[in-house]
Structures are given as C-alpha cells and as structure tokens.
Design an enzyme around this catalytic site. Structure first.
Site, PDB file in Angstrom:
ATOM      1  CB  SER A 265      -0.885  -0.051   1.128  1.00 13.26           C
ATOM      2  OG  SER A 265      -0.344   0.727   2.355  1.00 13.26           O
ATOM      3  CE  LYS A 266      -1.434   5.637  -4.621  1.00 12.13           C
ATOM      4  NZ  LYS A 266      -2.137   6.418  -5.037  1.00 12.13           N
ATOM      5  NE  ARG A 267      -2.660   3.533   4.940  1.00 12.62           N
ATOM      6  CZ  ARG A 267      -3.425   3.441   3.981  1.00 12.62           C
ATOM      7  NH1 ARG A 267      -3.800   4.397   2.950  1.00 12.62           N
ATOM      8  NH2 ARG A 267      -3.996   2.170   3.496  1.00 12.62           N
TER       9      ARG A 267
END
Ligand code: GLU
Length: 508
Positions: A265-267
C-alpha cells in the site's frame, strides 16, 4: 484484429500520487507499445470529482518523465484523439448511456442514497449483502418499475437519477486474458453498476470502455484489482456493438508487501522505511512529505529494471536490463499470475549495479551538490579521483560522502576502539618521524610515498602495522578507507602532514 496497430493506454485516476504498482502498469504498457512499434497513451480518468486531487496529475506526468516513460499522446502532448482528460470529454459519454438505455441494456434509477443505505443496513441485519441487480431491481425505484411517462416526468422535474447497467440474468461471460487465460464470470454474482451519474458524468466503467473504443486501444494492461470489472466491460462492448474491436486484456499480478502477504500500500513505505513513490509527494491535507526513489538517490534505470521484474521475467538468468533491452525482451505472455513480492533490498542492489556503470565524471557531477551543501570546495580532479577509489563500496551518490568524507574534511574525532587497540606510548614519536619523512618526499605520488616509507621502516625495523594503523587513524579518524598511500596522495603532502601533526596533538 492482430493487424491493428498496437495502441495502449496508461489510465490513472488522479486521486493521489502514483506508487510502485501504478508505475509498473505504466512501464508494462510502455514496453508493450515500444516492442510492437505501437503508441503509448496517457489518459487521465478524472470522472470521480469527489476523489480528485489537483496535484496528482502533475505528479503523474513528472513521474513518467523521470522514469523515461514519455507518452506519445496525452494531456499537454496532444494526439489524434484529444482531449485525453475524461472531464474534458464529458459531453461525449451521454450519447452512449442514452443508447444503452434505448437498447434495453441500461435504465434510470431514482433511489436516493438514504433509501439505498436503509436497504444495505436491513440486509446486513439479516446477514446478507444488498445488491442492486436481477433479484432486487424489480422492486426498486427505477424506470423498469415505472411507466415511460412517469420516468420522463421525474426526469423533467429534476429528480436526481443515475443510469444503471442491466446485468443479464444468469449468463456466463468468458474472456481470454493474456496473463490468466480463460476467465469466466457468471452474471448472477454481479450487480447493476452505475454507469452514468446525475451530475452528467459517466462512472469509471462507461468512460473507460467508451474511451478505449474511441481511442482505438488494442490492449488493456492493468492491475489485477480490475479483474472483477472485466465481465461488465466485456458486456459493455457487447451492448455497444463494439465486440469486433474489443481490446485484449492483460491483468497483471498484485504487488505484495516485502513480507509477501497483502498488497503493497501507499502507506507501507513510510511505515516500513523504504520509498514507494517515484518523486517526493507532499500530502495536500497533512503537508507530510513522503520519501521517494529520486530523493533517496535511485537512478531511474535501476528503478525501472526493478519494476520490470515485479511480475515479469525474461525466462533466462539475466537480471540487468536497460530500457532498450527490456523493450527487446518484453512480452505480455511472460507476465506471471502469482503476486510479486516487492523487495526494497533488491532495489538497492539494482542501484548499486547502475552506480558502478556510471563514469566517474558523471558521478562527480552528481556528488558536487552534496559538497556544496556542506560548504566544501574541491577540484574536479580530486573529486573524480576520490570517486574512482571508493566507488566499489558505494551504491548511491550519498554513499560517496559516507565512504569518503575524510578526503574533504580532516577528522574532528578519532575512533575510540582503534585508539585503544593501536595507539601505543611510542606512537607519537614514530609518527613524528614519518611526518618529517613525508615532508622530504619530492614527487607526491602513492608509489613514491610507499617506497620511501617502506625503505624507512625497514631501516628502522619498525613493524608496519604499528605505524600504518595509527597513521590511518590520523588521516581518516578510524580504520576505514582505501589504500593508505593513495589517501596520502589525494590529500596532498601538506594536508597529510598537517593531519599527522593534529593526530599527535589530539590523540591521547
Ligand atoms: N482509472 C483506472 C485506475 O485508476 C484505470 C483502470 C484501467 O486501466 O482500466 O487504475
């Protein structure tokens, strides 16, 4: 169909920054286009105004540019099928939505969000999931349950509506995906998706299919997360009478977290300490800046090489590929089905490889800003020399400083461990003698210094280690660095002598 000129599109929604997964999609599209002398198109899918992020489009374009994946057609570039931003194509979609309604493939639905929420909650209470579809549409507020006149009146009076696709009952939809082979979906598992909204905007599904058709797209290469949309898209092609020129589909595997489980994920980058974005991204809401491949010192060629291997392999042992080699070797058929684990260490490994291939003069140019930032001046000749000596140990430009800062600034501290181990009572006396000896060396070249030093040591019958280790300590502050005499040469006679003197004074 095979004789059609290959046209592929990268179609991101500008809802935020592109991350590794998005860029891999762009890369595979680009490679497929280049390999087949085709056209690589950038299309901005910005029909969802609620999720629109102003900064995202610019970020997407700059990221593609940094990676060298320049589109042939797209916003700001132009092309035969302009405009390439869906919001600017708004007027084109209604005609197709109307046609689908006229042909019985779609219908108006007037249910309010509150009514639908209520149905969802009720279903949940009965441990069911509400779906607007074959089972339920006959009891809901839409043009299938109302007369034509009633429907028209509602529309005329400005009652908000959406257009929904009328999913056929219990029908198998089969499509051959280039990566997955034959995939079959039964429509009884699918709901009546909204294809057109009351704000006059199409939803992703309609806009995507209409544009792929109008832009003469031959291959849709996208992430696995879009596979569930495939049957609807296939049916839309059928409903619109475009089956003959329907593109071929290739759904790429998911990019997984480094641990191998779950989608990256982007996080994850900020959480796990590696970049997931190509360029720095400043969150417009929080102002937080996420690290990036570029800022972390990765070369685009390393980044691309790493991306290519996320879900593709050449079928040989070769792991290093320039962009040109990738174009040559690439084929959609070699994309794998299984999710591909993203390994941040592999990215570093690729970078080291490309770092080693760069000429020292080019690395020097990249390194100069680091020196400038530290207020250090050094000649180009010296910088290039330093780089040629320590290059092997580095994989990033920033590591030139980590490995070789002592070439540019005298040590201010000396490693305690080395002092304890190497600094003896007679060390200052011996180093004084060496300092004097060095002053007498005429031609300040590593071989010369070494020769003079060795002759002196042999004459004195001093152990080499007993002098060389403290000498290194004075020059570099510890026990690291390349050949001692090379260090002396690069530092210059004056600096070498001055560092020995400083060491004698400071180290106790
Ligand atoms: N706009 C979609 C996205 O953001 C495109 C999916 C597709 O390529 O069809 O990924």
């Amino acid at each position: 169909m095979s004789e059609r000129k290959v046209r592929v599109r990268f179609a991101p929604s500008p809802t935020g920054p592109l991350h590794i997964g998005g860029l891999r999609t762009a890369l595979f599209n680009y490679l497929h286009a280049r390999k087949n002398n085709g056209t690589f198109i950038l299309r901005i899918e910005d029909t969802d105004q609620n999720r629109y992020v102003k900064e995202a489009e610019d970020y997407i374009i700059k990221s593609l540019d940094w990676c060298g994946l320049t589109p042939d057609e797209g916003p700001g570039i132009g092309g035969e099928f302009e405009p390439y931003r869906q919001s600017e194509r708004k007027a084109m979609y209604k005609e197709y939505s109307d046609k689908l309604i006229a042909d019985g493939w779609a219908y108006f639905a007037f249910d309010t969000p509150e009514e639908l929420d209520k149905l969802r909650t009720e279903a949940e209470q009965n441990k069911q999931v509400f779906a607007y579809g074959t089972e339920t549409r006959g009891k809901l507020n839409n043009s299938l349950t109302a007369s034509e006149k009633e429907t028209q009146e509602k529309i005329n009076s400005g009652e908000p509506y959406v257009v929904r696709f009328k999913m056929p009952e219990n029908t198998d939809v089969t499509e051959t995906d280039i990566v997955r082979g034959k995939v079959t979906f039964n429509t009884s598992q699918l709901d009546d998706k909204v294809i057109f909204k009351s704000d006059g905007m199409p939803t992703y599904h309609l806009a995507n299919v209409v544009d792929d058709h109008l832009m003469k797209i031959t291959h849709v290469i996208r992430g696995e997360e879009w596979l569930p949309s495939l049957p609807l898209h296939v049916l839309l092609y059928r409903a619109l009478g475009w089956e003959d020129t329907k593109p071929q589909f290739a759904h790429m595997p998911l990019t997984l977290k480094p641990q191998g489980k779950g989608k990256l994920s982007k996080r994850d980058g900020d959480k796990m300490g590696f970049p997931v974005f190509p360029l720095p991204w400043k969150d417009p809401q929080t102002g937080q800046i996420s690290r990036s491949y570029k800022e972390d010192g990765y070369f685009p060629e390393a980044f691309i090489n790493m991306l290519a291997f996320l879900g593709w392999n050449p079928g040989t042992e070769q792991e290093f590929f320039t962009k040109e080699e990738l174009i040559e070797a690439f084929s959609l058929e070699r994309i794998v089905k299984a999710g591909s684990r993203f390994d941040p260490e592999k990215a570093k490994w690729y970078n080291k490889h490309y770092f080693q291939l760069k000429p020292d003069t080019e690395l020097a140019e990249l390194f100069k800003p680091i020196l400038t930032e530290k207020g250090i001046e050094a000649s180009n000749e010296k910088i290039v020399k330093v780089i040629s000596e320590i290059k092997e140990r580095c994989g990033f430009v920033s590591e030139i400083w980590e490995q070789g800062s002592f070439f540019f600034q005298a040590p201010t501290e000396y490693d305690e461990q080395t002092i304890k181990k190497r600094w003896k009572e007679d060390t200052p006396e011996k180093l004084s003698a060496i300092s004097g000896l060095f002053e007498s060396v005429n031609e300040w070249k590593a071989e010369n210094i070494k020769e003079t030093f060795s002759a002196f040591m042999n004459e004195k019958e001093w152990g080499f280690g007993a002098v060389m280790n403290p000498l290194r300590l004075c020059l570099v502050g510890g026990n690291m660095g390349p050949d001692l005499f090379v260090i002396c040469e690069i530092l210059g006679k004056e600096e070498t002598v001055s560092r020995i003197q400083a060491g004698i004074k400071k180290i106790v």
